[in-house]
Design a protein around this motif. Structure first.
Motif, short mmCIF file in Angstrom:
data_model
loop_
_atom_site.label_atom_id
_atom_site.label_comp_id
_atom_site.label_asym_id
_atom_site.label_seq_id
_atom_site.Cartn_x
_atom_site.Cartn_y
_atom_site.Cartn_z
N ILE A 33 0.82 -1.41 0.14
CA ILE A 33 -0.04 -0.07 -0.07
C ILE A 33 0.77 1.19 0.05
N SER A 34 1.89 1.21 0.83
CA SER A 34 2.72 2.42 0.88
C SER A 34 4.26 2.05 0.85
N TYR A 35 4.98 3.07 0.37
CA TYR A 35 6.66 2.89 0.24
C TYR A 35 7.25 3.50 1.36
N ASN A 36 6.59 3.97 2.38
CA ASN A 36 6.95 4.88 3.50
C ASN A 36 7.27 3.62 4.39
N ARG A 37 8.40 3.34 4.87
CA ARG A 37 8.71 2.37 5.89
C ARG A 37 8.45 2.56 7.12
N TYR A 38 8.65 4.06 7.63
CA TYR A 38 8.38 4.31 8.83
C TYR A 38 6.92 4.33 9.30
N PHE A 39 6.04 4.79 8.07
CA PHE A 39 4.65 4.64 8.37
C PHE A 39 4.09 3.32 8.36
N ASN A 40 4.68 2.46 7.67
CA ASN A 40 4.41 1.05 7.68
C ASN A 40 4.82 0.36 9.15
N TYR A 41 5.85 0.66 9.57
CA TYR A 41 6.36 -0.06 10.68
C TYR A 41 5.61 0.83 12.00
N PHE A 42 5.21 1.75 11.80
CA PHE A 42 4.33 2.61 12.78
C PHE A 42 2.78 2.06 13.08
N ILE A 43 2.21 1.58 11.72
CA ILE A 43 1.03 1.12 11.64
C ILE A 43 0.80 -0.19 12.39
N VAL A 44 1.95 -0.95 11.77
CA VAL A 44 2.18 -2.36 12.43
C VAL A 44 2.31 -2.51 14.01
N ASN A 45 3.18 -1.43 14.38
CA ASN A 45 3.11 -1.42 15.90
C ASN A 45 2.23 -0.91 16.68
N LEU A 46 1.14 -0.25 15.95
CA LEU A 46 0.09 0.36 16.58
C LEU A 46 -0.73 -0.79 16.77
N PHE A 47 -1.05 -1.93 15.65
CA PHE A 47 -1.87 -2.99 15.70
C PHE A 47 -1.31 -3.82 16.79
N LEU A 48 -0.04 -4.07 16.85
CA LEU A 48 0.30 -5.15 17.97
C LEU A 48 0.16 -4.54 19.39
N ILE A 49 0.32 -3.41 19.60
CA ILE A 49 -0.09 -2.84 20.86
C ILE A 49 -1.65 -3.22 21.17
N PHE A 50 -2.61 -2.83 20.31
CA PHE A 50 -3.83 -3.09 20.35
C PHE A 50 -3.97 -4.56 20.40
N PHE A 51 -3.43 -5.39 19.81
CA PHE A 51 -3.51 -6.95 19.91
C PHE A 51 -2.95 -7.34 21.50
N MET A 52 -2.06 -6.62 21.96
CA MET A 52 -1.50 -6.77 23.22
C MET A 52 -2.58 -6.46 24.38
N VAL A 53 -3.62 -5.66 24.27
CA VAL A 53 -4.40 -5.00 25.10
C VAL A 53 -5.52 -6.04 24.95
N LEU A 54 -6.05 -6.76 23.63
CA LEU A 54 -6.99 -7.54 23.57
C LEU A 54 -6.72 -8.77 24.34
N VAL A 55 -5.42 -9.58 24.33
CA VAL A 55 -5.12 -10.78 24.88
C VAL A 55 -4.61 -10.66 26.20
N GLY A 56 -4.85 -9.49 26.99
CA GLY A 56 -4.86 -9.05 28.44
C GLY A 56 -3.51 -8.94 29.02
N PHE A 57 -2.59 -8.18 28.31
CA PHE A 57 -1.25 -7.96 28.85
C PHE A 57 -0.70 -9.17 29.19
N THR A 58 -0.71 -10.41 28.77
CA THR A 58 -0.05 -11.68 29.24
C THR A 58 1.48 -11.27 29.19
N ALA A 59 2.25 -12.07 29.98
CA ALA A 59 3.68 -11.70 30.19
C ALA A 59 4.29 -12.13 28.85
#
Length: 386
Positions: A33-59
């Motif tokens: 979708i995008s050639y901007n690496r910084y933007f791509n990693y930013f979106i992926v990291n945002l999703f992973l933080i959201f995923f971490m919240v979904l699974v209840g912050f397991t260790a």
């Protein structure tokens, strides 16, 4: 239970495998979708933080997400920070947030196994054949997780080194991706259920093989530290693996170095249960088993207290189970103990047997001898009271 018995239950905890798969998939989509690496990693990291919240912050999930975020920052800005240093940074951060993570089994497994793989990465790259590489990785996972398995579960399935070669690709390459696809295309769930059924049947079949399951007594923190120091050294000097094997043998037989005579009274409520352990693993006598329920097939004290303790101190068999009398609160769990642990001899009191004593004698193992106390007294008189 079969997954735990076979040493493959780690496949079902939210950990690095799931995070890596999600992140790789999303990053691939974002790169189209995008050639901007910084933007791509930013979106992926945002999703992973959201995923971490979904699974209840397991260790394990917090560790995996934080490590991926730091790895991505390290890559984008070319900081050239070593992988092991990133792991240590995340470790310090997590323990500052919650020091009690150190008591989490999933946290310990996740961190120690990951650290072992990172430290062995140089050796892994040298191996060309894929099967040999996977076998070596499985061996690293086994050796680094061994003290945790011993101190938390008191047993190790040696076969897990080989089983992981089959189950890890099955879960990571087939079942887990199929589960994600079924989320969007539910009609193909029959294929997913087919592979899950294959996995379950294979696990249940292998769990019937008990010859590879080895019980270990709990080991001290000093021996654990010595073990890990030598294990890390052996990654760079393979000859040190001999010392690692000798330490594992020591762990298995450490009860032979205990020169104390021990008498332990279990807290079993009504009734009693007393364990007598002779010095240097010279024999074990259990007087009564207690019993809290009239259901002969279940157990409370034996399954929850007595057997776990026996495994913890390295007692692999009961030489004599002494039954003082046939009341249920004294011998109600005897059937469970005989059928689930190695009991060489069961000694009953003399006199007429009640129904519980008769059932206990009928359901015993073929290698268990049943004696009556009057017979022992007679034998003692013949031998001159010795």
């Amino acid at each position: 239970s079969s997954y735990q018995y076979n040493g493959i239950s780690h496949l079902f905890s939210i950990s690095g495998m799931h995070i890596t798969l999600f992140a790789t998939f999303l990053l691939g989509m974002m790169n189209k979708i995008s050639y901007n690496r910084y933007f791509n990693y930013f979106i992926v990291n945002l999703f992973l933080i959201f995923f971490m919240v979904l699974v209840g912050f397991t260790a394990s999930s917090v560790r995996s997400v934080l490590m991926f975020i730091l790895f991505s920052i390290n890559k984008l800005f070319n900081f050239k920070i070593k992988s092991l240093d990133i792991m240590l940074i995340v470790l310090i951060v997590l323990l500052l947030i919650n020091p009690f993570y150190l008591y989490s089994v999933s946290f310990l497994f996740s961190y120690i196994i990951s650290a072992g793989i990172v430290m062995a990465n140089r050796n892994i790259k040298r191996i060309k054949k894929k099967l040999a590489k996977n076998l070596y990785i499985s061996f690293i996972c086994f050796t680094f997780s061994l003290p945790i398995c011993i101190n938390y579960f008191n047993q190790v399935n040696v076969l897990s080194v080989v089983l992981n070669l089959f189950f890890i690709p099955l879960v990571s390459s087939i079942i887990f991706p199929l589960a994600i696809v079924c989320l969007f295309v539910p009609k193909i769930d029959a294929i997913l259920y087919l592979f899950i059924g294959i996995m379950e049947k294979c696990s249940l079949l292998v769990s019937n093989i008990s010859m590879f399951v080895i019980s270990f007594p709990k080991i001290s923190i000093v021996l654990v530290i010595i073990y890990y120091v030598i294990l890390v050294v052996s990654l760079y000097k393979p000859k040190m693996y001999i010392v690692v094997i000798l330490l594992i043998i020591l762990f298995k037989n450490i009860s032979y170095f205990d020169s104390d005579l021990r008498v332990l009274i279990f807290d079993v409520g009504q009734g009693d249960s007393i364990l007598i352990s002779f010095p240097n693993n010279g024999g074990n006598i259990l007087i009564d088993t207690s019993g809290d329920t009239m259901n002969y097939e279940s157990s409370n004290n034996v399954g929850d207290k007595i057997i776990p303790y026996l495994k913890t101190v390295g007692i692999t068999k009961i030489d004599y189970l002494m039954i003082s009398h046939g009341d249920f609160d004294h011998m109600g769990d005897s059937i469970y103990l005989i059928n689930n642990y190695k009991v060489k001899n069961v000694v009953f009191n003399c006199g007429e047997f009640n129904e519980l004593e008769k059932v206990t004698k009928l359901t015993g193992q073929s290698k268990t001898s049943f004696l009556v106390m009057a017979m022992l007294e007679k034998a003692q008189k013949i031998k001159g009271g010795k």
